[in-house]
Design a protein around this motif. Structure first.
Motif, PDB file in Angstrom:
ATOM      1  N   THR A  72     -31.525 -11.662 -55.785  1.00  0.00           N
ATOM      2  CA  THR A  72     -32.928 -11.608 -56.187  1.00  0.00           C
ATOM      3  C   THR A  72     -33.145 -12.388 -57.476  1.00  0.00           C
ATOM      4  O   THR A  72     -32.222 -12.560 -58.271  1.00  0.00           O
ATOM      5  N   ASP A  73     -34.378 -12.826 -57.660  1.00  0.00           N
ATOM      6  CA  ASP A  73     -34.715 -13.509 -58.908  1.00  0.00           C
ATOM      7  C   ASP A  73     -35.047 -12.463 -59.972  1.00  0.00           C
ATOM      8  O   ASP A  73     -34.936 -11.251 -59.722  1.00  0.00           O
ATOM      9  N   ASN A  75     -37.747 -11.364 -60.995  1.00  0.00           N
ATOM     10  CA  ASN A  75     -38.858 -10.489 -60.618  1.00  0.00           C
ATOM     11  C   ASN A  75     -38.493  -9.551 -59.467  1.00  0.00           C
ATOM     12  O   ASN A  75     -39.338  -8.786 -59.014  1.00  0.00           O
TER      13      ASN A  75
END
Length: 173
Positions: A72-73, A75
């Protein structure tokens, strides 16, 4: 001497059906949803970042006793998935030099996801056709869990055990 199976006739008692003949059991497998599995196993999600090293990813996989981890990034948006198979392929390409590589170099970027409303049959078909064992579950809010082919098989085995128990109870008593 036990009687052999005989299909129901018009003159038989209309209200009496065995468990294997009930609409509920025959359709329950087809109606089982991805969300049912998340409801049983929970929706814990283990994630790493694209900039993490493969070495760190291997530690997460080992410590959590899992076969894949979502990427995931900052965010929390899904940007990839990293599986044991991805790591093994990289090990074959760069023996002895794999662990320092970044996750983003090895991860699968085109991630197939599934919604909690999808049937388990469609999940099995997706995993079999795509030749992968882990599928992130998403809804309108984003990533909400992950299921594995093992989760789906276990769910079905549990249903079969319950059906066998119900049949035994009907026969015995």
């Amino acid at each position: 001497m036990p009687t052999s199976y005989r299909a129901a006739n018009r003159g038989d008692q209309t209200g009496h059906k065995t468990v294997s003949q009930s609409t509920n059991t025959n359709l329950s497998t087809a109606d089982a949803k991805v969300g049912d599995i998340l409801g049983q196993k929970g929706n814990a999600i283990y994630s790493i970042r694209p900039q993490d090293t493969i070495g760190h990813a291997v530690e997460v996989l080992r410590d959590k006793r899992i076969g894949a981890v979502v990427v995931t990034d900052a965010n929390g948006a899904l940007v990839g998935i990293l599986s044991e198979r991805d790591i093994v392929r990289k090990l074959a390409d760069t023996p002895g030099r794999t662990l320092p590589h970044k996750v983003e170099e090895v991860m699968t970027k085109d991630v197939q996801t599934i919604s909690p409303e999808e049937t388990l049959v469609s999940a099995l078909q997706m995993m079999t056709k795509g030749r992968f064992r882990h599928v992130p579950v998403t809804d309108a809010s984003g990533l909400i869990g992950m299921i594995t082919i093992g989760d789906v098989v276990n769910h079905r085995l549990t249903a079969l055990e319950l059906e066998a128990l119900q049949l035994k109870q009907l026969i015995v008593g």
